[in-house]
Motif scaffolding. Structure first.
Motif, PDB file in Angstrom:
ATOM      1  N   PRO A   1       0.316  -1.177   0.533  1.00 40.19           N
ATOM      2  CA  PRO A   1       0.031  -0.198   0.371  1.00 40.19           C
ATOM      3  C   PRO A   1       0.633   1.060   0.073  1.00 40.19           C
ATOM      4  CG  PRO A   1       0.312  -0.679   2.275  1.00 40.19           C
ATOM      5  CD  PRO A   1       1.016  -1.644   1.672  1.00 40.19           C
ATOM      6  N   ILE A   2       1.868   1.653  -0.463  1.00 41.70           N
ATOM      7  CA  ILE A   2       2.892   2.316  -0.349  1.00 41.70           C
ATOM      8  C   ILE A   2       3.270   2.384  -2.073  1.00 41.70           C
ATOM      9  CG2 ILE A   2       3.594   2.530   1.798  1.00 41.70           C
ATOM     10  CD1 ILE A   2       5.909   0.938   1.491  1.00 41.70           C
ATOM     11  N   PRO A   3       4.197   3.925  -2.453  1.00 43.51           N
ATOM     12  CA  PRO A   3       4.469   3.779  -3.504  1.00 43.51           C
ATOM     13  C   PRO A   3       5.387   2.883  -4.005  1.00 43.51           C
ATOM     14  CG  PRO A   3       4.205   5.774  -2.582  1.00 43.51           C
ATOM     15  CD  PRO A   3       4.228   4.418  -1.532  1.00 43.51           C
TER      16      PRO A   3
ATOM     17  N   THR B   1      15.625  10.675  -4.845  1.00 43.60           N
ATOM     18  CA  THR B   1      17.356  10.390  -4.442  1.00 43.60           C
ATOM     19  C   THR B   1      16.869   9.413  -3.886  1.00 43.60           C
ATOM     20  OG1 THR B   1      17.308  12.365  -3.149  1.00 43.60           O
ATOM     21  CG2 THR B   1      18.266  11.883  -5.283  1.00 43.60           C
ATOM     22  N   ALA B   2      17.855   8.128  -3.973  1.00 44.10           N
ATOM     23  CA  ALA B   2      18.049   7.203  -2.702  1.00 44.10           C
ATOM     24  C   ALA B   2      18.021   7.759  -1.443  1.00 44.10           C
ATOM     25  CB  ALA B   2      19.579   6.818  -2.318  1.00 44.10           C
TER      26      ALA B   2
ATOM     27  N   HIS C   1      17.252   1.733  -1.052  1.00 41.52           N
ATOM     28  CA  HIS C   1      15.928   1.405  -1.501  1.00 41.52           C
ATOM     29  C   HIS C   1      15.040   1.899  -1.476  1.00 41.52           C
ATOM     30  CE1 HIS C   1      17.793  -3.554  -1.208  1.00 41.52           C
ATOM     31  NE2 HIS C   1      18.209  -2.227  -2.454  1.00 41.52           N
ATOM     32  N   VAL C   2      14.954   3.197  -0.517  1.00 38.13           N
ATOM     33  CA  VAL C   2      13.863   4.153  -0.940  1.00 38.13           C
ATOM     34  C   VAL C   2      14.222   5.897  -1.199  1.00 38.13           C
ATOM     35  CG1 VAL C   2      12.452   5.118   1.338  1.00 38.13           C
ATOM     36  CG2 VAL C   2      13.357   3.193   1.632  1.00 38.13           C
ATOM     37  N   PHE C   3      13.649   5.978  -2.038  1.00 39.16           N
ATOM     38  CA  PHE C   3      13.573   7.115  -2.928  1.00 39.16           C
ATOM     39  C   PHE C   3      12.501   8.080  -2.073  1.00 39.16           C
ATOM     40  CE2 PHE C   3      16.295   5.233  -5.127  1.00 39.16           C
ATOM     41  CZ  PHE C   3      16.692   5.934  -6.356  1.00 39.16           C
TER      42      PHE C   3
ATOM     43  N   ASP D   1      11.580  12.656  -2.763  1.00 42.97           N
ATOM     44  CA  ASP D   1      11.679  13.973  -3.135  1.00 42.97           C
ATOM     45  C   ASP D   1      11.263  15.214  -2.510  1.00 42.97           C
ATOM     46  OD1 ASP D   1      11.802  16.178  -4.595  1.00 42.97           O
ATOM     47  OD2 ASP D   1      10.405  15.464  -6.692  1.00 42.97           O
ATOM     48  N   GLY D   2      12.091  16.044  -2.045  1.00 42.67           N
ATOM     49  CA  GLY D   2      12.112  16.626  -0.611  1.00 42.67           C
ATOM     50  C   GLY D   2      11.932  16.060   0.879  1.00 42.67           C
ATOM     51  N   ASP D   3      10.544  16.383   1.031  1.00 46.15           N
ATOM     52  CA  ASP D   3       9.938  15.365   2.436  1.00 46.15           C
ATOM     53  C   ASP D   3       8.952  13.729   2.117  1.00 46.15           C
ATOM     54  OD1 ASP D   3      11.799  17.398   3.701  1.00 46.15           O
ATOM     55  OD2 ASP D   3      10.129  18.516   4.275  1.00 46.15           O
ATOM     56  N   GLU D   4       9.156  13.663   0.387  1.00 42.06           N
ATOM     57  CA  GLU D   4       8.304  13.382   0.165  1.00 42.06           C
ATOM     58  C   GLU D   4       8.880  11.566   0.152  1.00 42.06           C
ATOM     59  OE1 GLU D   4       4.203  13.392   0.532  1.00 42.06           O
ATOM     60  OE2 GLU D   4       5.444  15.198   1.912  1.00 42.06           O
ATOM     61  N   ILE D   5       8.047  10.393  -0.325  1.00 43.19           N
ATOM     62  CA  ILE D   5       8.528   8.470  -0.416  1.00 43.19           C
ATOM     63  C   ILE D   5       7.758   9.148  -1.551  1.00 43.19           C
ATOM     64  CG2 ILE D   5       6.920   8.428   0.775  1.00 43.19           C
ATOM     65  CD1 ILE D   5       8.700   5.395   0.854  1.00 43.19           C
ATOM     66  N   THR D   6       8.500   8.667  -2.679  1.00 44.93           N
ATOM     67  CA  THR D   6       8.408   8.421  -4.197  1.00 44.93           C
ATOM     68  C   THR D   6       8.263   6.719  -4.157  1.00 44.93           C
ATOM     69  OG1 THR D   6      10.646   8.816  -4.700  1.00 44.93           O
ATOM     70  CG2 THR D   6       9.535  10.768  -4.487  1.00 44.93           C
ATOM     71  N   GLY D   7       8.573   6.064  -3.521  1.00 43.41           N
ATOM     72  CA  GLY D   7       8.540   4.849  -3.707  1.00 43.41           C
ATOM     73  C   GLY D   7       9.808   4.581  -3.257  1.00 43.41           C
TER      74      GLY D   7
END
Length: 250
Positions: free
Chosen positions: A45-47, A67-68, A158-160, A162-168
């Motif tokens: 349930p996450i990107p 970015t990572a 393994h965690v990306f 963008d700023g303060d948000e998780i993208t995937g």
């Protein structure tokens, strides 16, 4: 038009990951791992990366933006808010319905741990004192837990974000029913200064001694694999360095 090159992200005799433009190509002759990864990404349930196509032994995934979160052995430049956002995403994963694959049990982990400690001692990778102290620390992780949906290899690379948000989140081939604290420990391995941020986002108190135990257990279990596959776990901030630090704190 500028020619796009091919970047080798990681490669060893089991599998390889290449990046070509905005696409990752994962090459793995063990198709069971690919099946686990695809199933886990569809359930999570996450990107996760978009699956572009699959032609065994190749799985093509769209590159994630951003970015990572960090790299093992290097300081993370991500903000406290970003680490907390990742903690919140991990909580959503752990609250999701269980995947079908069972993870390793306590007895299996204990046997593997003994085997790896013996190998580390026999090959002079670490001193007997450091191995013994970390083996003692690791005992705290070998206790009953309530299984959750775990990523299984939730290292910072393994965690990306963008700023303060998780993208995937990448690399789901180890996804299984497992201990929630193992994911939290893997995420913060080598980055203990961000454990508080992660737990703030996670929203639930966690047993810090068990998380530290998983730091030792994961490092003891993984050191031989890294050595045999040409990686350098002895670098500052990496597994062997972590084991020495854990022994000193003990």
């Amino acid at each position: 038009m500028e020619k796009q090159g091919v970047e080798v992200v990681v490669a060893h005799h089991e599998r390889a990951t290449l990046r070509a433009g905005n696409m990752f190509l994962k090459i793995d002759t063990d198709q069971a791992r690919a099946e686990i990864e695809i199933d886990a990404m569809e359930r999570a349930p996450i990107p996760t990366p978009e699956i572009l196509w699959r032609r065994p032994p190749v799985l093509a995934l769209a590159a994630l933006s951003g970015t990572a979160l960090g790299r093992l052995g290097e300081p993370s430049t991500a903000s406290s808010a970003a680490w907390a956002a990742v903690g919140a995403a991990v909580r959503r994963l752990h609250d999701a319905p269980l995947p079908p694959r069972p993870g390793s049990g306590i007895d299996e982990l204990a046997t593997e741990l003994d085997t790896e400690c013996e190998w580390l001692a026999a090959n002079g990778v670490l001193s007997t004192d450091v191995i013994t102290r970390n083996r003692r620390i690791a005992e705290a992780a070998l206790r009953p837990w309530t299984p959750v949906f775990t990523h299984g290899d939730l290292q910072v690379a393994h965690v990306f974000i963008d700023g303060d948000e998780i993208t995937g989140v990448l690399d789901w081939s180890e996804a299984a029913q497992g201990d929630a604290l193992y994911d939290l420990a893997t995420l913060t391995l080598g980055h203990p200064e961000h454990l508080g941020d992660v737990l703030t986002g996670y929203g639930t108190a966690a047993d810090l001694d068990v998380i530290r135990a998983w730091w030792s257990l994961r490092s003891l279990r993984g050191a031989r694999w890294l050595v045999e596959h040409g990686f350098e776990p002895n670098s500052p901030g990496c597994e062997i360095d972590i084991l020495r630090t854990q022994a000193l704190r003990a």
